[in-house]
Design a protein around this motif. Structure first.
Motif, short mmCIF file in Angstrom:
data_model
loop_
_atom_site.label_atom_id
_atom_site.label_comp_id
_atom_site.label_asym_id
_atom_site.label_seq_id
_atom_site.Cartn_x
_atom_site.Cartn_y
_atom_site.Cartn_z
N ASN A 108 -7.14 3.15 7.07
CA ASN A 108 -5.90 2.42 7.28
C ASN A 108 -5.45 1.76 5.98
O ASN A 108 -4.30 1.38 5.82
N PHE A 157 -9.59 -0.98 13.93
CA PHE A 157 -8.44 -1.79 14.31
C PHE A 157 -8.90 -3.11 14.91
O PHE A 157 -9.70 -3.16 15.81
N GLY A 158 -8.35 -4.19 14.40
CA GLY A 158 -8.74 -5.51 14.86
C GLY A 158 -9.65 -6.20 13.86
O GLY A 158 -9.85 -7.40 13.93
N ASN A 159 -10.23 -5.45 12.96
CA ASN A 159 -11.06 -6.03 11.90
C ASN A 159 -10.75 -5.29 10.62
O ASN A 159 -11.22 -4.20 10.40
N GLU A 160 -9.93 -5.88 9.79
CA GLU A 160 -9.46 -5.17 8.60
C GLU A 160 -10.36 -5.42 7.40
O GLU A 160 -9.90 -5.59 6.29
#
Lengths: 112, 122
Positions: A30, A95-98
């Motif tokens: 990402n 997703f949710g922890n970058e």
């Protein structure tokens, strides 16, 4: 977990030479960033490049997300380019922890 | 301020003592991260704060490590009963990640790093 491999681990070049640093990663990402850590330990952002090509002066970077690699190009090296270059990625599945997962770095030494 | 700031820049402590490290993120950045870098190695993720969401503590190496963040500003990383293997540079980063709805949309932005705190446990 994700594997982030950088090559070469060490690179010694004469001033004025060009170099290519490689980062391979094992999963879809990402976020991908290239950093330069100078001899004083400061991490300096070079590129935010999850895909495509960017250029900034003597530096440019290309990420081919489908083939899971990124390249950092340094042209006309200067002694101030010495330091450690890190590639760091954030998993798409994360997703949710970058959080960034860092490679082990390429230590670049430019000789005058 | 113009960038992420951290204090102290250097800390020498004796084994068994507690230490507290501080991070001031870039104003307006909702996301804050702590990483650890041992000598000659890459960075290891420790903990992540995003807005008012519960922090992700999955990288904390033991229960001696804890961190807090007040709103979207200052964060402190506390190491209790320090051990020699805690010696490292502790780096803080912030970014302006935004999330419109969980698992629907996340705009991930560049992480900007502070200068780090060099911790030496004797």
């Amino acid at each position: 977990g994700i594997q982030v491999e950088q090559s070469p681990p060490d690179l010694i070049l004469q001033e004025g030479a060009n170099s290519t640093l490689r980062c391979n990663f094992s999963d879809s990402v990402n976020n991908l960033q290239w950093f330069h850590q100078n001899p004083w330990g400061q991490l300096i952002n070079l590129f935010y490049i999850p895909s495509g090509t960017k250029q900034n002066g003597r530096l440019s970077a290309t990420t081919v997300a489908t083939e899971r690699y990124s390249l950092l190009y340094i042209s006309s090296s200067q002694t101030t380019d010495s330091g450690v270059y890190f590639c760091a990625v954030d998993l798409l599945s994360n997703f949710g922890n970058e959080k960034l997962t860092f490679g082990t770095g390429t230590r670049l030494t430019i000789i005058p | 301020g113009a960038g992420v700031s951290q204090s102290p820049s250097n800390k020498v402590t004796e084994k068994g003592k507690d230490v507290e490290l501080r991070c001031d993120p870039i104003s307006g950045h909702t996301a804050l991260y702590w990483y650890r870098q041992r000598l000659g190695q890459g960075l290891e993720f420790l903990i992540y704060f995003q807005g008012n969401s519960a922090p992700d503590k999955s990288g904390l190496p033991s229960d001696r490590f804890s961190a807090e963040r007040t709103g979207e500003s200052v964060s402190t990383l506390t190491i209790q009963r320090t051990q020699q293997e805690d010696s490292a540079v502790y780096l803080c980063a912030s970014s302006s990640n935004s999330r419109t709805h969980i698992r629907v949309s996340m705009k991930v932005e560049t992480q900007y790093f502070g200068p780090g705190t060099r911790l030496l446990v004797l």
